[in-house]
Design a protein around this motif. Sequence first.
Motif, PDB file in Angstrom:
ATOM      1  N   GLU A  31      -5.980  14.911  35.902  1.00  0.00           N
ATOM      2  CA  GLU A  31      -6.015  15.577  37.213  1.00  0.00           C
ATOM      3  C   GLU A  31      -7.280  15.188  37.962  1.00  0.00           C
ATOM      4  O   GLU A  31      -7.256  14.891  39.156  1.00  0.00           O
ATOM      5  N   ARG A  32      -8.410  15.166  37.263  1.00  0.00           N
ATOM      6  CA  ARG A  32      -9.671  14.754  37.885  1.00  0.00           C
ATOM      7  C   ARG A  32      -9.650  13.256  38.219  1.00  0.00           C
ATOM      8  O   ARG A  32     -10.233  12.835  39.218  1.00  0.00           O
ATOM      9  N   PHE A  33      -8.997  12.461  37.374  1.00  0.00           N
ATOM     10  CA  PHE A  33      -8.805  11.035  37.653  1.00  0.00           C
ATOM     11  C   PHE A  33      -8.140  10.871  39.018  1.00  0.00           C
ATOM     12  O   PHE A  33      -8.578  10.085  39.859  1.00  0.00           O
ATOM     13  N   ARG A  39     -10.469  10.832  46.334  1.00  0.00           N
ATOM     14  CA  ARG A  39     -11.654  11.242  47.094  1.00  0.00           C
ATOM     15  C   ARG A  39     -12.546  10.043  47.406  1.00  0.00           C
ATOM     16  O   ARG A  39     -13.127   9.955  48.497  1.00  0.00           O
ATOM     17  N   ALA A  40     -12.659   9.108  46.462  1.00  0.00           N
ATOM     18  CA  ALA A  40     -13.505   7.942  46.675  1.00  0.00           C
ATOM     19  C   ALA A  40     -12.990   7.061  47.805  1.00  0.00           C
ATOM     20  O   ALA A  40     -13.768   6.390  48.494  1.00  0.00           O
ATOM     21  N   LEU A  41     -11.678   7.079  48.016  1.00  0.00           N
ATOM     22  CA  LEU A  41     -11.065   6.199  49.006  1.00  0.00           C
ATOM     23  C   LEU A  41     -10.800   6.873  50.347  1.00  0.00           C
ATOM     24  O   LEU A  41     -10.616   6.193  51.361  1.00  0.00           O
ATOM     25  N   LEU A  42     -10.750   8.200  50.366  1.00  0.00           N
ATOM     26  CA  LEU A  42     -10.187   8.899  51.523  1.00  0.00           C
ATOM     27  C   LEU A  42     -10.922   8.598  52.822  1.00  0.00           C
ATOM     28  O   LEU A  42     -10.287   8.324  53.848  1.00  0.00           O
ATOM     29  N   ILE A  43     -12.255   8.642  52.826  1.00  0.00           N
ATOM     30  CA  ILE A  43     -12.980   8.426  54.075  1.00  0.00           C
ATOM     31  C   ILE A  43     -12.772   7.006  54.592  1.00  0.00           C
ATOM     32  O   ILE A  43     -12.689   6.767  55.801  1.00  0.00           O
ATOM     33  N   PHE A  44     -12.642   6.029  53.668  1.00  0.00           N
ATOM     34  CA  PHE A  44     -12.385   4.649  54.090  1.00  0.00           C
ATOM     35  C   PHE A  44     -10.956   4.502  54.600  1.00  0.00           C
ATOM     36  O   PHE A  44     -10.699   3.760  55.556  1.00  0.00           O
ATOM     37  N   VAL A 173     -11.345   3.036  38.771  1.00  0.00           N
ATOM     38  CA  VAL A 173     -10.054   2.351  38.797  1.00  0.00           C
ATOM     39  C   VAL A 173      -9.420   2.401  40.185  1.00  0.00           C
ATOM     40  O   VAL A 173      -9.077   1.373  40.778  1.00  0.00           O
ATOM     41  N   ALA A 174      -9.242   3.622  40.712  1.00  0.00           N
ATOM     42  CA  ALA A 174      -8.577   3.768  42.010  1.00  0.00           C
ATOM     43  C   ALA A 174      -9.415   3.154  43.127  1.00  0.00           C
ATOM     44  O   ALA A 174      -8.879   2.517  44.043  1.00  0.00           O
ATOM     45  N   GLY A 175     -10.748   3.357  43.060  1.00  0.00           N
ATOM     46  CA  GLY A 175     -11.610   2.785  44.086  1.00  0.00           C
ATOM     47  C   GLY A 175     -11.537   1.268  44.108  1.00  0.00           C
ATOM     48  O   GLY A 175     -11.396   0.653  45.169  1.00  0.00           O
ATOM     49  N   TRP A 176     -11.615   0.652  42.935  1.00  0.00           N
ATOM     50  CA  TRP A 176     -11.559  -0.809  42.846  1.00  0.00           C
ATOM     51  C   TRP A 176     -10.202  -1.337  43.315  1.00  0.00           C
ATOM     52  O   TRP A 176     -10.126  -2.281  44.119  1.00  0.00           O
ATOM     53  N   ALA A 189      -2.423   4.456  41.711  1.00  0.00           N
ATOM     54  CA  ALA A 189      -3.048   4.654  40.399  1.00  0.00           C
ATOM     55  C   ALA A 189      -3.401   6.119  40.199  1.00  0.00           C
ATOM     56  O   ALA A 189      -3.210   6.681  39.107  1.00  0.00           O
ATOM     57  N   ALA A 190      -3.902   6.764  41.252  1.00  0.00           N
ATOM     58  CA  ALA A 190      -4.223   8.189  41.164  1.00  0.00           C
ATOM     59  C   ALA A 190      -2.957   9.003  40.888  1.00  0.00           C
ATOM     60  O   ALA A 190      -2.953   9.936  40.071  1.00  0.00           O
TER      61      ALA A 190
END
Length: 505
Positions: A31-33, A39-44, A173-176, A189-190
Amino acid sequence: MSGKAEAHIGGPEFLGHPRGLFLLFFAEMWERFSYYGMRALLIFYLTKHWLFSDQQASVIYGSYTALVYITPVIGGYLADRYLGQRKAVLFGALLLSFGHLLMGVEGDGSQTGVALNIFWLALAFIIVGSGFLKANISVIVGQLYSRTDPRRDGAYTIFYMGVNVGAALGTLVAGWLGESYGWSYGFGAAGVGMLLGLIVFAAGKPLLMGKGEAPDEATLANKIGGIRFEHIIYALGFMAVGIVWVMIQHQAVIGWLLGATGAALVLYVVHTAVVTLPAIDRDRILAAVLLIVGSILFWALFEQAGSSLNLYTDRYVDRQMLGMDVKASIFQSINPIYIALLAPLFAALWTWLGRRGWEPSTPAKFGLGIVQLGLGFLVLVAGAMNGVATPVVFIFLIYLLHTTGELCLSPVGLSAMNRLAPPQMAGLIMGTWFFASATGNFASGLIAAATGAEGAGGEAANQQTVLDVYATVGWVAVSVGVLVIVISPLIKRMMHLDLLQDEAG
């Protein structure tokens, strides 16, 4: 039954703990994954794909994270009163999985197309799903152990490691994938991660040994208008998705609701304490309120990580490491990695200081946390060179100071809320604590929006605009933190910890 007999509820074990703990570890990790990967991608995604301005994107981001923090108050109530934690977690995981998978629908980036409405719907599913899952899975951890079981603290430590392992892996993983191959890969991936968590949690039901079940299955089986009451609750959950779908598109409404509701909640808590409680309990509640108000500022600045600091890292930082251009979203993994490394050291430090009578009081730790938060921004400002890429070491430093600040405030705050609230107000105070986190997250969006504000001549925001905001909030945080440290003896006296210990004995 003796205390020794109570200590172990029973059931199959692994590494000295019920196997159900590791089931919950795995489910929460995924769930945190999914949450931190997104969250890492959302603003971009908001600024680069949907082409929202920095200001618009920051407010959307703040509104989203605020709702993620407030909905668990409602989800926790429904689980306690009707569904039980296990069914609430299953339903929440189902909504989350669907929401994360919907995030893979990119469209062409046009804000007039159907795809944007699907994006809002995805956020709504994730928000409501978090409401059902976020708090309740933690509750099941405690239910696996009796109140006298000495393994409880160790169990939550193991569970907490699952949180941070998932957060770090999800970001990496998701960010990359998202920044290297396309948004749908990262968000997909998320979604796959959350789906894995759902499958494992559902299949592992026997390992929970009947914990987290509904308080009264007969109530859930009752029919209203020919429809089972349990199904009515699920239908209301889907209706809530529709309501949130509207709200997330009108961020100003969320701000007004948080402000009005938060003010009413604090006034109600204070009024209840003054009118109905004896003097000692009243003082404790007022001390809790002071800590809660301080936490709003902390989270408003700490949550710059996913918005303005993420954008700053992308635009103004030299991200070359070991000959590679590291994607900006990857740096979101630094905080959970630091937590995993430093949390045991902080726990040992407080114990070591406590044995010598040197441990800072709870309000002093709050003040230290806020000071470190402010210093993080000031260190970044000092290391930044306007017009020249900021050395990446200063990103590691700001996250280090923010993480040490978090470890001084967040776990200490949760413990303080439990200790200070009388039994009849325990749920209300904990709900107020999480409401403050939600308010801080919304305020973080407004602060991040200020870093993207246009100049007086209409020119676009630049690096210096961001640094000016960071310098201001940094000095404000340091000043407030020092003030909290100065008045911490007064707040400590209001907590009446000596009498609390006597009552516990």
